[in-house]
Scaffold this motif. Structure first.
Motif, PDB file in Angstrom:
ATOM      1  N   THR A  67      82.851  -7.832  41.097  1.00 38.14           N
ATOM      2  CA  THR A  67      83.117  -6.824  42.117  1.00 38.14           C
ATOM      3  C   THR A  67      81.834  -6.612  42.911  1.00 38.14           C
ATOM      4  OG1 THR A  67      84.800  -5.695  40.802  1.00 38.14           O
ATOM      5  CG2 THR A  67      83.689  -4.390  42.486  1.00 38.14           C
ATOM      6  N   VAL A  68      81.914  -6.731  44.233  1.00 39.10           N
ATOM      7  CA  VAL A  68      80.722  -6.683  45.080  1.00 39.10           C
ATOM      8  C   VAL A  68      80.581  -5.287  45.692  1.00 39.10           C
ATOM      9  CG1 VAL A  68      79.503  -7.703  47.031  1.00 39.10           C
ATOM     10  CG2 VAL A  68      80.986  -9.134  45.597  1.00 39.10           C
ATOM     11  N   VAL A  69      79.425  -4.677  45.462  1.00 39.41           N
ATOM     12  CA  VAL A  69      79.123  -3.327  45.947  1.00 39.41           C
ATOM     13  C   VAL A  69      77.876  -3.398  46.819  1.00 39.41           C
ATOM     14  CG1 VAL A  69      78.522  -0.961  45.288  1.00 39.41           C
ATOM     15  CG2 VAL A  69      80.081  -2.300  43.850  1.00 39.41           C
ATOM     16  N   THR A  70      77.898  -2.747  47.968  1.00 40.05           N
ATOM     17  CA  THR A  70      76.717  -2.680  48.814  1.00 40.05           C
ATOM     18  C   THR A  70      76.667  -1.325  49.513  1.00 40.05           C
ATOM     19  OG1 THR A  70      75.411  -3.882  50.477  1.00 40.05           O
ATOM     20  CG2 THR A  70      77.783  -3.671  50.891  1.00 40.05           C
ATOM     21  N   GLY A  71      75.602  -1.082  50.245  1.00 37.58           N
ATOM     22  CA  GLY A  71      75.449   0.217  50.912  1.00 37.58           C
ATOM     23  C   GLY A  71      74.078   0.335  51.536  1.00 37.58           C
ATOM     24  N   TYR A  72      73.616   1.569  51.660  1.00 37.82           N
ATOM     25  CA  TYR A  72      72.351   1.861  52.342  1.00 37.82           C
ATOM     26  C   TYR A  72      71.421   2.624  51.402  1.00 37.82           C
ATOM     27  CZ  TYR A  72      74.740   0.656  56.702  1.00 37.82           C
ATOM     28  OH  TYR A  72      75.421   0.006  57.685  1.00 37.82           O
ATOM     29  N   VAL A  73      70.115   2.300  51.511  1.00 37.64           N
ATOM     30  CA  VAL A  73      69.121   2.916  50.638  1.00 37.64           C
ATOM     31  C   VAL A  73      68.817   4.353  51.047  1.00 37.64           C
ATOM     32  CG1 VAL A  73      66.721   2.757  49.879  1.00 37.64           C
ATOM     33  CG2 VAL A  73      68.119   0.698  50.040  1.00 37.64           C
ATOM     34  N   GLY A  74      68.967   4.677  52.317  1.00 36.78           N
ATOM     35  CA  GLY A  74      68.637   6.025  52.782  1.00 36.78           C
ATOM     36  C   GLY A  74      69.562   6.478  53.878  1.00 36.78           C
ATOM     37  N   VAL A  75      69.049   7.353  54.740  1.00 37.27           N
ATOM     38  CA  VAL A  75      69.869   7.861  55.835  1.00 37.27           C
ATOM     39  C   VAL A  75      70.107   6.750  56.850  1.00 37.27           C
ATOM     40  CG1 VAL A  75      69.053  10.220  55.534  1.00 37.27           C
ATOM     41  CG2 VAL A  75      67.848   8.715  57.117  1.00 37.27           C
ATOM     42  N   VAL A  76      71.284   6.761  57.467  1.00 36.08           N
ATOM     43  CA  VAL A  76      71.642   5.745  58.452  1.00 36.08           C
ATOM     44  C   VAL A  76      71.498   6.376  59.833  1.00 36.08           C
ATOM     45  CG1 VAL A  76      73.407   4.117  59.201  1.00 36.08           C
ATOM     46  CG2 VAL A  76      73.270   4.784  56.790  1.00 36.08           C
ATOM     47  N   TYR A  77      70.394   6.069  60.505  1.00 34.46           N
ATOM     48  CA  TYR A  77      70.145   6.708  61.797  1.00 34.46           C
ATOM     49  C   TYR A  77      70.023   5.706  62.935  1.00 34.46           C
ATOM     50  CZ  TYR A  77      65.164   5.579  61.032  1.00 34.46           C
ATOM     51  OH  TYR A  77      63.969   4.936  60.803  1.00 34.46           O
ATOM     52  N   GLU A  78      70.167   4.413  62.650  1.00 36.10           N
ATOM     53  CA  GLU A  78      70.097   3.414  63.702  1.00 36.10           C
ATOM     54  C   GLU A  78      70.956   2.209  63.325  1.00 36.10           C
ATOM     55  OE1 GLU A  78      66.111   2.002  64.132  1.00 36.10           O
ATOM     56  OE2 GLU A  78      65.897   1.513  62.006  1.00 36.10           O
ATOM     57  N   ASN A  79      71.346   1.428  64.329  1.00 34.59           N
ATOM     58  CA  ASN A  79      72.108   0.193  64.127  1.00 34.59           C
ATOM     59  C   ASN A  79      73.322   0.411  63.229  1.00 34.59           C
ATOM     60  OD1 ASN A  79      70.099  -1.183  65.616  1.00 34.59           O
ATOM     61  ND2 ASN A  79      68.883  -1.484  63.766  1.00 34.59           N
ATOM     62  N   LEU A  80      74.019   1.513  63.451  1.00 39.35           N
ATOM     63  CA  LEU A  80      75.134   1.873  62.578  1.00 39.35           C
ATOM     64  C   LEU A  80      76.235   0.816  62.590  1.00 39.35           C
ATOM     65  CD1 LEU A  80      76.755   3.802  60.806  1.00 39.35           C
ATOM     66  CD2 LEU A  80      77.458   5.012  62.880  1.00 39.35           C
ATOM     67  N   THR A  81      76.750   0.482  63.768  1.00 41.58           N
ATOM     68  CA  THR A  81      77.856  -0.477  63.850  1.00 41.58           C
ATOM     69  C   THR A  81      77.421  -1.854  63.367  1.00 41.58           C
ATOM     70  OG1 THR A  81      78.821   0.736  65.707  1.00 41.58           O
ATOM     71  CG2 THR A  81      79.527  -1.539  65.405  1.00 41.58           C
ATOM     72  N   ASP A  82      76.249  -2.297  63.812  1.00 43.89           N
ATOM     73  CA  ASP A  82      75.741  -3.606  63.413  1.00 43.89           C
ATOM     74  C   ASP A  82      75.645  -3.714  61.898  1.00 43.89           C
ATOM     75  OD1 ASP A  82      74.585  -6.145  63.615  1.00 43.89           O
ATOM     76  OD2 ASP A  82      72.563  -5.344  63.786  1.00 43.89           O
ATOM     77  N   GLY A  83      75.025  -2.735  61.277  1.00 42.85           N
ATOM     78  CA  GLY A  83      74.847  -2.772  59.828  1.00 42.85           C
ATOM     79  C   GLY A  83      76.155  -2.722  59.067  1.00 42.85           C
ATOM     80  N   LEU A  84      77.093  -1.916  59.551  1.00 45.48           N
ATOM     81  CA  LEU A  84      78.382  -1.800  58.864  1.00 45.48           C
ATOM     82  C   LEU A  84      79.177  -3.096  58.915  1.00 45.48           C
ATOM     83  CD1 LEU A  84      79.796   1.737  59.690  1.00 45.48           C
ATOM     84  CD2 LEU A  84      79.236   0.808  57.445  1.00 45.48           C
ATOM     85  N   LEU A  85      79.185  -3.747  60.076  1.00 44.24           N
ATOM     86  CA  LEU A  85      79.950  -4.995  60.198  1.00 44.24           C
ATOM     87  C   LEU A  85      79.326  -6.097  59.353  1.00 44.24           C
ATOM     88  CD1 LEU A  85      80.917  -5.041  63.976  1.00 44.24           C
ATOM     89  CD2 LEU A  85      82.180  -4.145  62.017  1.00 44.24           C
ATOM     90  N   LEU A  86      78.022  -6.087  59.206  1.00 42.31           N
ATOM     91  CA  LEU A  86      77.368  -7.092  58.371  1.00 42.31           C
ATOM     92  C   LEU A  86      77.638  -6.863  56.890  1.00 42.31           C
ATOM     93  CD1 LEU A  86      73.966  -7.360  60.271  1.00 42.31           C
ATOM     94  CD2 LEU A  86      75.757  -9.103  60.149  1.00 42.31           C
ATOM     95  N   ARG A  87      78.027  -5.653  56.522  1.00 40.63           N
ATOM     96  CA  ARG A  87      78.358  -5.355  55.121  1.00 40.63           C
ATOM     97  C   ARG A  87      79.863  -5.445  54.850  1.00 40.63           C
ATOM     98  NH1 ARG A  87      73.711  -2.931  56.518  1.00 40.63           N
ATOM     99  NH2 ARG A  87      72.078  -2.729  54.916  1.00 40.63           N
ATOM    100  N   ALA A  88      80.662  -5.544  55.901  1.00 37.63           N
ATOM    101  CA  ALA A  88      82.112  -5.631  55.735  1.00 37.63           C
ATOM    102  C   ALA A  88      82.476  -6.925  55.017  1.00 37.63           C
ATOM    103  CB  ALA A  88      82.808  -5.567  57.092  1.00 37.63           C
TER     104      ALA A  88
END
Length: 428
Positions: A103-124
């Motif tokens: 089972t693959v789990v990913t996310g963010y280490v801290g607050v997400v204040y930049e590149n929101l869409t870019d980062g989310l699509l790369l983790r999709a």
């Protein structure tokens, strides 16, 4: 539960390792460190202090072909977005339609204040994409929904290193001087002038308030690298000043939690340490001196009630975060990992998992995906490129690995020993 954590820096290893311990009280934890600029040193790994059953170092191409992954229950991917997308493509190829995969789990280490869409699509494409707050969960689901991505993968949780300690202001007294901690960030502010300004204000505060102890909490030694590049290390800058440092100002390293145990006022521009401080109930100051600006990340805290200047800190400001803002950021949630544990246990015990389907494909991003994958040693199908595959096989592979290891040692020696001296000599 067999949990493997892939990390590309000390910060993301801390996040992944502590997340694993939130998923299971006694995980069989295997660490995989990606070779690169910010690969953690032995000192950085020891500072994090998480025990593992094994530690390995590899490239993305070597990692996605590691046969040990077939025995993992959970794989936590702690890396930058582009690397995460490459790992997802490599895993999609490696496991295909296999009924058994981690089972693959990913996310963010801290607050997400930049590149929101870019980062989310790369983790999709991961089975679980973590949102650290109700605020993030809403934003993540809205973006996925708008692009036809199943939003069920978004699971609301909290940052795993928010410790269950409560600040006691009464502890400050004759044996415990009031302690101000400035939490350093490697790239905020980024320029030398801005970093010198913040350093000089911390020094000035120590001189104005000789009864206080002022700590400058550093992330890495001069020349070491973490998630972000640190061009002007504060200790190096301090050595270049003409004036001696006040006796009540100290540079400190070590675990942030241990430093917070002795902190009465946290000061930072926008470090995630601010959330740790607020979680404990410690007064927390988000600096406005260099502007409240998106590149600095302090705009994220505009509703917290904690945005102040060094002038106000010198005048005894003790800002406490507003309760409503803390709730929206998930900092006051009770057992925020229950939903995550239930989701992961359900996926691990499922008879079969669907094939991994990263968002980007040759159909929807033919001008973007090949370069992204090639930089990580994979072809558009997620297969290791010939040179990357050869690096892990046979006598040539052994020589290549030995060469890379020697080059890494030379690089680290250069950035840790030579670069700081050049900075000092040149006044850079």
């Amino acid at each position: 539960m067999r949990i493997h954590v892939l990390a590309d820096s000390d910060t993301r290893w801390k996040w992944g390792g502590e997340l694993a311990q939130r998923l299971h009280p006694y995980p069989e934890l295997h660490a995989h460190m990606l070779n690169g600029r910010s690969t953690p040193t032995a000192r950085q790994m020891a500072e994090v202090g998480i025990r593992t059953a094994s530690i390995s170092h590899s490239s993305v191409a070597e990692f996605v072909t590691d046969p040990e992954l077939a025995h993992a229950d959970v794989l936590i991917v702690g890396s930058v977005g582009g690397t995460t997308q490459a790992v997802l493509h490599g895993l999609a190829r490696a496991f295909g339609d296999a009924p058994r995969r981690p089972t693959v789990v990913t996310g963010y280490v801290g607050v997400v204040y930049e590149n929101l869409t870019d980062g989310l699509l790369l983790r999709a494409g991961a089975d679980v994409v973590l949102a650290n707050s109700p605020f993030d969960a809403r934003r993540f689901r809205e973006i996925y929904r708008g692009l036809g991505i199943g939003e069920h993968c978004v699971v609301q949780t909290a940052l795993p290193f928010l410790a269950d300690h409560v600040y006691d202001p009464a502890r400050t007294g004759a044996t415990h001087p009031f302690t101000v901690t400035f939490a350093v960030q490697p790239s905020v502010p980024e320029d030398r002038e801005g970093r010198l300004y913040v350093l000089r204000r911390a020094i000035q505060h120590a001189r104005l308030r000789p009864g206080r102890e002022v700590l400058i909490k550093l992330r890495s030694k001069p020349g070491e690298q973490t998630t972000h590049i640190e061009a002007y290390h504060y200790e190096t800058l301090a050595e270049q000043l003409d004036e001696p440092l006040p006796p009540n100002l100290h540079f400190v390293y070590g675990n942030m939690g241990e430093v917070l145990d002795r902190t009465d006022l946290m000061v930072t521009v926008s470090s995630t340490a601010a959330l740790e401080s607020m979680h404990r109930g410690i007064p927390t100051a988000i600096l406005s001196d260099l502007g409240v600006r998106e590149p600095h990340g302090n705009h994220y805290f505009t509703g917290s009630g904690c945005v102040v200047s060094w002038n106000e800190i010198d005048e005894d400001a003790l800002p406490y975060a507003r309760t409503g803002w803390l709730e929206e950021q998930g900092i006051l949630a009770r057992d925020p990992y229950a939903q995550l544990r239930d989701r992961v246990v359900g996926l691990v015990n499922a008879p079969a998992l669907p094939p991994i389907q990263p968002y980007y494909t040759m159909q929807n991003a033919p001008g973007y995906l090949p370069k992204l994958l090639a930089r990580r040693g994979l072809d558009p199908g997620g297969e290791p490129l010939p040179h990357a595959a050869a690096a892990g096989r046979g006598r040539h592979g052994l020589l290549t690995r030995a060469s890379r290891k020697a080059l890494r040692r030379a690089y680290r020696f250069g950035v840790q020993n030579v670069a700081p001296r050049i900075q000092r000599w040149g006044g850079l």
